[in-house]
Write a protein that holds these residues in place. Sequence first.
Motif, PDB file in Angstrom:
ATOM      1  N   ARG A   1      76.407  13.898  56.962  1.00 40.33           N
ATOM      2  CA  ARG A   1      74.892  13.757  56.612  1.00 40.33           C
ATOM      3  C   ARG A   1      75.181  13.001  55.047  1.00 40.33           C
ATOM      4  O   ARG A   1      74.738  12.559  54.245  1.00 40.33           O
ATOM      5  N   GLU A   2      76.466  13.537  54.337  1.00 41.91           N
ATOM      6  CA  GLU A   2      77.128  13.845  53.029  1.00 41.91           C
ATOM      7  C   GLU A   2      76.536  11.949  53.320  1.00 41.91           C
ATOM      8  O   GLU A   2      76.422  11.573  51.869  1.00 41.91           O
ATOM      9  N   MET A   3      77.970  11.341  54.219  1.00 39.36           N
ATOM     10  CA  MET A   3      77.981   9.995  53.480  1.00 39.36           C
ATOM     11  C   MET A   3      76.924   9.037  54.059  1.00 39.36           C
ATOM     12  O   MET A   3      77.186   8.438  52.683  1.00 39.36           O
ATOM     13  N   VAL A   4      75.824   9.137  54.764  1.00 37.59           N
ATOM     14  CA  VAL A   4      74.384   8.021  54.552  1.00 37.59           C
ATOM     15  C   VAL A   4      73.766   8.341  53.862  1.00 37.59           C
ATOM     16  O   VAL A   4      73.415   7.753  53.720  1.00 37.59           O
ATOM     17  N   HIS A   5      73.502   9.665  52.748  1.00 38.59           N
ATOM     18  CA  HIS A   5      73.231   9.592  51.520  1.00 38.59           C
ATOM     19  C   HIS A   5      74.215   9.075  50.808  1.00 38.59           C
ATOM     20  O   HIS A   5      73.065   8.600  50.198  1.00 38.59           O
ATOM     21  N   ARG A   6      75.066   9.013  50.410  1.00 35.86           N
ATOM     22  CA  ARG A   6      75.643   8.144  49.249  1.00 35.86           C
ATOM     23  C   ARG A   6      75.592   7.089  49.815  1.00 35.86           C
ATOM     24  O   ARG A   6      75.467   6.048  48.645  1.00 35.86           O
ATOM     25  N   VAL A   7      75.608   6.316  51.256  1.00 34.06           N
ATOM     26  CA  VAL A   7      74.932   4.714  50.751  1.00 34.06           C
ATOM     27  C   VAL A   7      73.764   4.087  52.070  1.00 34.06           C
ATOM     28  O   VAL A   7      73.455   3.110  51.591  1.00 34.06           O
ATOM     29  N   GLY A   8      73.151   5.069  51.409  1.00 34.00           N
ATOM     30  CA  GLY A   8      71.752   5.089  51.910  1.00 34.00           C
ATOM     31  C   GLY A   8      71.358   4.585  53.188  1.00 34.00           C
ATOM     32  O   GLY A   8      69.633   3.304  52.936  1.00 34.00           O
ATOM     33  N   VAL A   9      71.876   4.111  53.926  1.00 33.01           N
ATOM     34  CA  VAL A   9      71.246   4.067  55.208  1.00 33.01           C
ATOM     35  C   VAL A   9      70.346   4.974  56.293  1.00 33.01           C
ATOM     36  O   VAL A   9      70.348   6.331  56.140  1.00 33.01           O
ATOM     37  N   ARG A  10      69.558   3.924  57.002  1.00 31.56           N
ATOM     38  CA  ARG A  10      68.660   5.281  57.696  1.00 31.56           C
ATOM     39  C   ARG A  10      69.945   6.145  59.263  1.00 31.56           C
ATOM     40  O   ARG A  10      70.210   5.434  59.089  1.00 31.56           O
ATOM     41  N   TYR A  11      69.262   7.479  58.748  1.00 29.18           N
ATOM     42  CA  TYR A  11      70.361   8.287  59.659  1.00 29.18           C
ATOM     43  C   TYR A  11      69.426   8.923  60.568  1.00 29.18           C
ATOM     44  O   TYR A  11      67.979   9.662  60.382  1.00 29.18           O
ATOM     45  N   ASP A  12      69.421   9.297  61.723  1.00 26.13           N
ATOM     46  CA  ASP A  12      68.675  10.242  62.737  1.00 26.13           C
ATOM     47  C   ASP A  12      69.992  10.559  64.157  1.00 26.13           C
ATOM     48  O   ASP A  12      70.745  10.579  63.819  1.00 26.13           O
ATOM     49  N   GLU A  13      69.595  12.074  63.875  1.00 22.68           N
ATOM     50  CA  GLU A  13      70.422  12.519  64.562  1.00 22.68           C
ATOM     51  C   GLU A  13      69.889  12.629  66.387  1.00 22.68           C
ATOM     52  O   GLU A  13      68.640  13.382  66.313  1.00 22.68           O
ATOM     53  N   ILE A  14      70.371  11.977  67.540  1.00 24.72           N
ATOM     54  CA  ILE A  14      69.827  12.580  68.903  1.00 24.72           C
ATOM     55  C   ILE A  14      70.494  13.296  69.714  1.00 24.72           C
ATOM     56  O   ILE A  14      71.859  13.208  69.623  1.00 24.72           O
ATOM     57  N   SER A  15      70.552  14.773  69.545  1.00 25.78           N
ATOM     58  CA  SER A  15      71.424  15.538  70.215  1.00 25.78           C
ATOM     59  C   SER A  15      71.340  15.346  72.370  1.00 25.78           C
ATOM     60  O   SER A  15      70.646  14.641  72.634  1.00 25.78           O
ATOM     61  N   ILE A  16      73.014  15.068  72.663  1.00 24.28           N
ATOM     62  CA  ILE A  16      73.130  14.706  73.734  1.00 24.28           C
ATOM     63  C   ILE A  16      72.831  16.311  74.813  1.00 24.28           C
ATOM     64  O   ILE A  16      73.393  16.075  76.315  1.00 24.28           O
ATOM     65  N   ASN A  17      72.931  16.922  74.644  1.00 26.68           N
ATOM     66  CA  ASN A  17      72.861  18.373  75.870  1.00 26.68           C
ATOM     67  C   ASN A  17      71.950  18.732  76.415  1.00 26.68           C
ATOM     68  O   ASN A  17      72.820  19.252  77.242  1.00 26.68           O
ATOM     69  N   ALA A  18      71.089  17.235  76.149  1.00 28.93           N
ATOM     70  CA  ALA A  18      70.080  18.024  76.975  1.00 28.93           C
ATOM     71  C   ALA A  18      70.529  16.996  78.995  1.00 28.93           C
ATOM     72  O   ALA A  18      70.550  17.584  79.954  1.00 28.93           O
ATOM     73  N   CYS A  19      70.817  15.513  78.059  1.00 25.11           N
ATOM     74  CA  CYS A  19      71.159  14.660  78.795  1.00 25.11           C
ATOM     75  C   CYS A  19      72.508  14.834  79.402  1.00 25.11           C
ATOM     76  O   CYS A  19      72.707  15.331  81.257  1.00 25.11           O
ATOM     77  N   PHE A  20      73.538  15.242  79.177  1.00 20.32           N
ATOM     78  CA  PHE A  20      75.337  15.868  79.367  1.00 20.32           C
ATOM     79  C   PHE A  20      74.549  17.394  80.498  1.00 20.32           C
ATOM     80  O   PHE A  20      75.352  17.342  82.073  1.00 20.32           O
TER      81      PHE A  20
END
Length: 537
Positions: free
Chosen positions: A328-347
């Motif tokens: 989260r810190e790095m994507v904030h610094r570079v300003g790109v779109r960032y998404d979090e998609i958990s793989i827990n359910a698939c796993f």
Amino acid sequence: MTVKVAIAQMNSVVGDLAGNAKKIIENVELAAAQGADIVVTPELSLVGYPPEDLLLRAAFYHQTEQCLNNLCSSLKQFSNIYVLVGHPLAIADEYYNAISVLLNGEIAHTYLKHSLPNDAVFDEKRYFATGKDPVVFEVKGCRFGINICEDVWSGNAPELARDAGAQVLLAPNASPFHMNKSDFRVETMRKNISSLGMSLVYANLVGGQDELIFDGNSFVLDSSGTLCARLQHCSVDLQIVEFIHGQPVPALIAPSLAVEGQIYQALVLGVRDYVVKNGFPSVLIGFSGGVDSALTLAIAVDALGASKVRAVMMPSPYTAEISWLDSREMVHRVGVRYDEISINACFSAFKQTLSSEFAGLKEDTTEENIQARIRGTILMAMSNKYGSIVLTTGNKSEMAVGYCTLYGDMAGGFAVIKDVAKTMVYRLCAYRNSLSDIIPERIITRPPSAELRPDQKDQDSLPPYDILDGIMQRYMEENQSRAEIVAAGFAEAEVERVTRLIKINEYKRRQAPVGIRITHRAFGRDWRYPITSKFRD
């Protein structure tokens, strides 16, 4: 009299004949405005390099001939300017790598390449016949000879030009990049050309072509071997150099770069050209909060801009909180779109689906690889839906020993750091942060981990990276034997382990996406070992 020679350091696109011709015309127009008498473009500038098996198609030669004739007509407006253009040429049943000298709407001279490289990334003997004759022409009392690329590296073409009266050798090139290649070119040309008493104009291609990077760094030497001009690294450039009685007048010399700067700029150029030339609207990166994906993200942003880069974090049950925070810190610094998609359910669903099949068997790398493959599937689904290309984040050390998952973290379209050893990954991160601080320090300093099982660390499965990279470089890049590597101070058990892993993981590398070459020997075009082999040295 003074003769002004323009070096047009072009970024040609393979197969884009009309587009390349337009770039040649634009360079000639700029050079003419500065009073140029001669304009030198790179090897095969009209068609791009290397065209590979396009050179086996008759239509390719036919269209090239038409385009060359049209280019002659378009350049007629620039009177008395000699323009050197590289192109393939069919003569009867033979095919040649050629340079034509265009003057006042006509082809005044044509030179056919003498020495055809057929090693490393080159296979020109597959396509071309060899030329035999020198070409020398006079401009304002100064005599200029022509050689093409390998001609100035090997063979007797330079001597033939000198014996035909050349004072200055014009050398269009398509010399691909590897680290420290620029200095090596200059030293080699001093031995091969300056020793013959000729000045040299070395006009090199720039741009990315699949896994190859052409870094430019065109230069001029006087007859004593003194560097008199050098163009930019990994950038389109045009420079005029004046010659008086065959000797260049000292001009602008672009600053040399440390090896980290050379590599980083080459990687940025490679990503930009692969994405843009192939028409992808944007890129996707599976972002883990680790050092490899951080470097890949930095390169992508520098190459394309933040608006064309999307980072996707796909946490599993084993993802550490520190990885979330650092991502989260790095994507904030570079300003790109960032998404979090958990793989827990698939796993969980995969494990449930396989529970009866795997009943009584303990969890192992199978379950680790399932996680990686879920992530690969998610990224490729997003790629399909949005048209973005997935940039993979695996480094050369991992590719060497198979510390990567087929159809998992290897899934994607372009492998940015495929030829970058892990130890160099850290150096490149430090270099990028020296320009501006975008990679959080903790990403660089924390122990690397795939985070596919509790408390996992890379060094649980691999030797320390400085040892792994040292063995890999000697064995894979320098062709040293195991005995030689042991004699250099590496433990015999580690040498046996690493070299064995390199051999048995060839099948994985054959299925990896193409990636940028930055060493003199990369997995891919340089490395052609059989998958099925019982040989042991």
